[in-house]
Motif scaffolding. Structure first.
Motif, PDB file in Angstrom:
ATOM      1  N   GLU A   1       0.827  -1.198   0.000  1.00 51.97           N
ATOM      2  CA  GLU A   1       0.000   0.000   0.000  1.00 51.97           C
ATOM      3  C   GLU A   1       0.867   1.256   0.000  1.00 51.97           C
ATOM      4  O   GLU A   1       0.579   2.220  -0.729  1.00 51.97           O
ATOM      5  CB  GLU A   1      -0.922  -0.004   1.228  1.00 51.97           C
ATOM      6  CG  GLU A   1      -1.832   1.198   1.356  1.00 51.97           C
ATOM      7  CD  GLU A   1      -2.930   1.233   0.311  1.00 51.97           C
ATOM      8  OE1 GLU A   1      -3.475   2.335   0.069  1.00 51.97           O
ATOM      9  OE2 GLU A   1      -3.233   0.168  -0.278  1.00 51.97           O
ATOM     10  N   LEU A   2       1.944   1.256   0.799  1.00 51.04           N
ATOM     11  CA  LEU A   2       2.811   2.424   0.876  1.00 51.04           C
ATOM     12  C   LEU A   2       3.585   2.636  -0.424  1.00 51.04           C
ATOM     13  O   LEU A   2       3.817   3.777  -0.839  1.00 51.04           O
ATOM     14  CB  LEU A   2       3.784   2.273   2.056  1.00 51.04           C
ATOM     15  CG  LEU A   2       3.158   2.298   3.454  1.00 51.04           C
ATOM     16  CD1 LEU A   2       4.213   2.046   4.518  1.00 51.04           C
ATOM     17  CD2 LEU A   2       2.444   3.629   3.712  1.00 51.04           C
ATOM     18  N   LEU A   3       3.990   1.539  -1.067  1.00 53.72           N
ATOM     19  CA  LEU A   3       4.797   1.647  -2.284  1.00 53.72           C
ATOM     20  C   LEU A   3       3.951   1.876  -3.538  1.00 53.72           C
ATOM     21  O   LEU A   3       4.319   2.690  -4.399  1.00 53.72           O
ATOM     22  CB  LEU A   3       5.643   0.381  -2.462  1.00 53.72           C
ATOM     23  CG  LEU A   3       6.743   0.131  -1.425  1.00 53.72           C
ATOM     24  CD1 LEU A   3       7.459  -1.189  -1.733  1.00 53.72           C
ATOM     25  CD2 LEU A   3       7.739   1.279  -1.402  1.00 53.72           C
ATOM     26  N   LEU A   4       2.828   1.156  -3.644  1.00 51.52           N
ATOM     27  CA  LEU A   4       2.070   1.162  -4.898  1.00 51.52           C
ATOM     28  C   LEU A   4       0.591   1.486  -4.732  1.00 51.52           C
ATOM     29  O   LEU A   4      -0.176   1.374  -5.685  1.00 51.52           O
ATOM     30  CB  LEU A   4       2.201  -0.210  -5.587  1.00 51.52           C
ATOM     31  CG  LEU A   4       3.626  -0.661  -5.933  1.00 51.52           C
ATOM     32  CD1 LEU A   4       3.616  -2.117  -6.396  1.00 51.52           C
ATOM     33  CD2 LEU A   4       4.235   0.239  -7.001  1.00 51.52           C
ATOM     34  N   GLY A   5       0.216   1.857  -3.524  1.00 53.06           N
ATOM     35  CA  GLY A   5      -1.208   2.074  -3.252  1.00 53.06           C
ATOM     36  C   GLY A   5      -1.879   3.087  -4.160  1.00 53.06           C
ATOM     37  O   GLY A   5      -3.051   2.937  -4.512  1.00 53.06           O
ATOM     38  N   LYS A   6      -1.143   4.101  -4.570  1.00 49.78           N
ATOM     39  CA  LYS A   6      -1.728   5.147  -5.404  1.00 49.78           C
ATOM     40  C   LYS A   6      -1.257   5.057  -6.858  1.00 49.78           C
ATOM     41  O   LYS A   6      -1.534   5.951  -7.661  1.00 49.78           O
ATOM     42  CB  LYS A   6      -1.377   6.510  -4.818  1.00 49.78           C
ATOM     43  CG  LYS A   6      -1.900   6.710  -3.395  1.00 49.78           C
ATOM     44  CD  LYS A   6      -1.662   8.130  -2.919  1.00 49.78           C
ATOM     45  CE  LYS A   6      -2.128   8.308  -1.486  1.00 49.78           C
ATOM     46  NZ  LYS A   6      -3.557   8.044  -1.310  1.00 49.78           N
ATOM     47  N   ALA A   7      -0.551   3.986  -7.193  1.00 47.66           N
ATOM     48  CA  ALA A   7      -0.005   3.856  -8.551  1.00 47.66           C
ATOM     49  C   ALA A   7      -1.074   3.466  -9.562  1.00 47.66           C
ATOM     50  O   ALA A   7      -1.038   3.893 -10.715  1.00 47.66           O
ATOM     51  CB  ALA A   7       1.130   2.837  -8.560  1.00 47.66           C
ATOM     52  N   PHE A   8      -2.046   2.658  -9.135  1.00 55.84           N
ATOM     53  CA  PHE A   8      -3.145   2.232 -10.023  1.00 55.84           C
ATOM     54  C   PHE A   8      -4.320   1.793  -9.165  1.00 55.84           C
ATOM     55  O   PHE A   8      -4.190   1.640  -7.937  1.00 55.84           O
ATOM     56  CB  PHE A   8      -2.686   1.106 -10.964  1.00 55.84           C
ATOM     57  CG  PHE A   8      -2.011  -0.042 -10.270  1.00 55.84           C
ATOM     58  CD1 PHE A   8      -2.743  -1.117  -9.794  1.00 55.84           C
ATOM     59  CD2 PHE A   8      -0.626  -0.044 -10.098  1.00 55.84           C
ATOM     60  CE1 PHE A   8      -2.123  -2.171  -9.158  1.00 55.84           C
ATOM     61  CE2 PHE A   8      -0.005  -1.106  -9.464  1.00 55.84           C
ATOM     62  CZ  PHE A   8      -0.741  -2.172  -8.998  1.00 55.84           C
ATOM     63  N   ASP A   9      -5.466   1.535  -9.793  1.00 57.61           N
ATOM     64  CA  ASP A   9      -6.710   1.279  -9.047  1.00 57.61           C
ATOM     65  C   ASP A   9      -7.163  -0.180  -9.049  1.00 57.61           C
ATOM     66  O   ASP A   9      -8.169  -0.496  -8.430  1.00 57.61           O
ATOM     67  CB  ASP A   9      -7.847   2.142  -9.608  1.00 57.61           C
ATOM     68  CG  ASP A   9      -7.587   3.627  -9.401  1.00 57.61           C
ATOM     69  OD1 ASP A   9      -6.959   3.975  -8.379  1.00 57.61           O
ATOM     70  OD2 ASP A   9      -8.005   4.432 -10.259  1.00 57.61           O
ATOM     71  N   ASN A  10      -6.459  -1.049  -9.741  1.00 55.32           N
ATOM     72  CA  ASN A  10      -6.888  -2.447  -9.835  1.00 55.32           C
ATOM     73  C   ASN A  10      -6.605  -3.181  -8.518  1.00 55.32           C
ATOM     74  O   ASN A  10      -5.453  -3.502  -8.201  1.00 55.32           O
ATOM     75  CB  ASN A  10      -6.178  -3.136 -10.997  1.00 55.32           C
ATOM     76  CG  ASN A  10      -6.801  -4.492 -11.327  1.00 55.32           C
ATOM     77  OD1 ASN A  10      -7.053  -5.295 -10.456  1.00 55.32           O
ATOM     78  ND2 ASN A  10      -7.060  -4.717 -12.612  1.00 55.32           N
ATOM     79  N   ARG A  11      -7.680  -3.448  -7.745  1.00 53.15           N
ATOM     80  CA  ARG A  11      -7.518  -4.068  -6.430  1.00 53.15           C
ATOM     81  C   ARG A  11      -6.958  -5.483  -6.520  1.00 53.15           C
ATOM     82  O   ARG A  11      -6.157  -5.909  -5.673  1.00 53.15           O
ATOM     83  CB  ARG A  11      -8.872  -4.097  -5.706  1.00 53.15           C
ATOM     84  CG  ARG A  11      -8.774  -4.527  -4.247  1.00 53.15           C
ATOM     85  CD  ARG A  11     -10.102  -4.413  -3.538  1.00 53.15           C
ATOM     86  NE  ARG A  11     -11.080  -5.356  -4.046  1.00 53.15           N
ATOM     87  CZ  ARG A  11     -12.180  -5.031  -4.700  1.00 53.15           C
ATOM     88  NH1 ARG A  11     -12.445  -3.754  -4.933  1.00 53.15           N
ATOM     89  NH2 ARG A  11     -13.037  -5.943  -5.130  1.00 53.15           N
ATOM     90  N   VAL A  12      -7.330  -6.225  -7.538  1.00 51.83           N
ATOM     91  CA  VAL A  12      -6.857  -7.601  -7.688  1.00 51.83           C
ATOM     92  C   VAL A  12      -5.350  -7.622  -7.924  1.00 51.83           C
ATOM     93  O   VAL A  12      -4.621  -8.437  -7.336  1.00 51.83           O
ATOM     94  CB  VAL A  12      -7.585  -8.310  -8.857  1.00 51.83           C
ATOM     95  CG1 VAL A  12      -6.985  -9.693  -9.090  1.00 51.83           C
ATOM     96  CG2 VAL A  12      -9.073  -8.423  -8.550  1.00 51.83           C
ATOM     97  N   VAL A  13      -4.861  -6.718  -8.757  1.00 51.39           N
ATOM     98  CA  VAL A  13      -3.416  -6.648  -9.018  1.00 51.39           C
ATOM     99  C   VAL A  13      -2.667  -6.258  -7.750  1.00 51.39           C
ATOM    100  O   VAL A  13      -1.594  -6.800  -7.446  1.00 51.39           O
ATOM    101  CB  VAL A  13      -3.114  -5.657 -10.156  1.00 51.39           C
ATOM    102  CG1 VAL A  13      -1.601  -5.516 -10.354  1.00 51.39           C
ATOM    103  CG2 VAL A  13      -3.764  -6.119 -11.452  1.00 51.39           C
ATOM    104  N   HIS A  14      -3.212  -5.312  -6.990  1.00 49.40           N
ATOM    105  CA  HIS A  14      -2.603  -4.937  -5.711  1.00 49.40           C
ATOM    106  C   HIS A  14      -2.478  -6.157  -4.796  1.00 49.40           C
ATOM    107  O   HIS A  14      -1.443  -6.361  -4.146  1.00 49.40           O
ATOM    108  CB  HIS A  14      -3.445  -3.858  -5.019  1.00 49.40           C
ATOM    109  CG  HIS A  14      -3.195  -2.477  -5.517  1.00 49.40           C
ATOM    110  ND1 HIS A  14      -1.985  -1.839  -5.408  1.00 49.40           N
ATOM    111  CD2 HIS A  14      -4.018  -1.594  -6.154  1.00 49.40           C
ATOM    112  CE1 HIS A  14      -2.066  -0.627  -5.933  1.00 49.40           C
ATOM    113  NE2 HIS A  14      -3.297  -0.447  -6.402  1.00 49.40           N
TER     114      HIS A  14
END
Length: 315
Positions: free
Chosen positions: A134-147
């Motif tokens: 979340e800290l590294l990529l939380g705002k990078a894109f919106d696809n929850r499954v990829v996160h």
């Protein structure tokens, strides 16, 4: 041999020894400093309410894991005590005795961590990767499954790194060797061969029913479940994962049972492969004397199981 018989035998490596769990008794065999093998034998006396819980799908996995951890600690503590007795000896000098006490403390510490890690490691390995992602990529894109997939990869990387690191220590390396010996003995028994050191050493250190398989399955199952949980911030992402730990454990245990049941189906054998791959880290090739201890533990467990069955039938 019946499938029921196969399913009722399980093993667990302890420091300088092996515990096997039969249908009626648990037995630990330990190699002493004088080369003698001694046994610690505990009849299985599960409470009626626990036996009922162990029959309920999705609940039985949680109950069984905590029960196995508690019993494993009990037997590991026995092995640690015998190790300390041998290290001290009647003529040991004060320095040797102090060193033995530190070794005993470290071994018991491993045992305690082994029990507590069932809870704390699930919390740490569940929360920390989610926080990092979340800290590294939380705002990078919106696809929850990829996160969630990236979170799972971070979790697997943590797990593999942790196992690789602790396997470098002499105590854990020995523990993993006994783990491999235990697997070899069970596999040899299921293959129907005579349990001699030479025969047992021919078999692989990997086994479908190993608890290591459960660890990696819980990571994979968690990724699938967490993909369906919506969130808008870090707190909403982390706390549902912590609350769902029992659900993940219950489903993972049932899936482990399924993969074991399907291991003889050629197309579906791959379902158990991730767990087998993880065992490449958690098992090591045992020495002949370690295999001998494992065989002694397994044979003693079977002998006591038969005696208890005969005694119960006679009464």
């Amino acid at each position: 041999m019946s499938q029921e018989t196969k399913a009722n035998y399980g093993g667990q490596a302890v420091i300088e020894g092996v515990m096997f769990a039969g249908r009626h008794v648990n037995v630990t065999a330990v190699r002493r400093k004088n080369n003698e093998i001694t046994f610690y034998e505990v009849p299985r006396q599960d409470k009626p309410w626990m036996n009922k819980l162990k029959k309920i799908p999705f609940i039985r996995g949680i109950v069984g894991i905590f029960d196995a951890s508690a019993k494993g600690y009990q037997h590991l503590n026995y092995a640690a005590e015998k190790y300390a007795e041998d290290e001290e000896g009647p003529e040991a000098n004060p320095q040797d005795k102090q060193e033995s006490k530190w070794n005993l403390a470290m071994i018991v510490g491993v045992a305690v961590v082994g029990v507590l890690s069932l809870v704390f490691s699930k919390i740490i390995f569940t929360a920390v990767p989610a926080i990092i992602e979340e800290l590294l990529l939380g705002k990078a894109f919106d696809n929850r499954v990829v996160h969630t997939l990236i979170e799972g990869l971070i979790k697997i990387a943590f797990l593999l790194g942790y196992l690789w690191l602790i396997a470098k220590t002499p105590i854990i390396k020995r523990l993993f060797q006994y783990h491999g010996a235990e697997h070899k003995v069970i596999t040899a028994y299921e293959a129907g061969v005579d349990l001699t050191v030479k025969n047992v050493q021919k078999f692989n250190t990997l086994h479908y029913r190993c608890g290591s398989s459960f660890i990696i399955l819980s990571v994979i199952i968690g990724v699938v479940i967490y993909s369906f949980i919506p969130y808008d911030n870090l707190w909403e992402r982390v706390y549902p994962r912590l609350l769902l730990i029992p659900v993940v454990i219950g489903i993972s245990y049932e899936f482990l049972r399924l993969t074991n049941a399907l291991r003889d189906v050629p197309v579906l054998r791959w379902l158990g492969y991730p767990g087998l791959w993880l065992q490449l880290l958690t098992t090591k090739q045992p020495e002949d004397d370690q295999v001998e201890v494992s065989i002694a533990s397994f044979n003693r467990m079977r002998e006591l199981d038969k005696e208890l069955v005969s005694n119960n039938a006679a009464s």
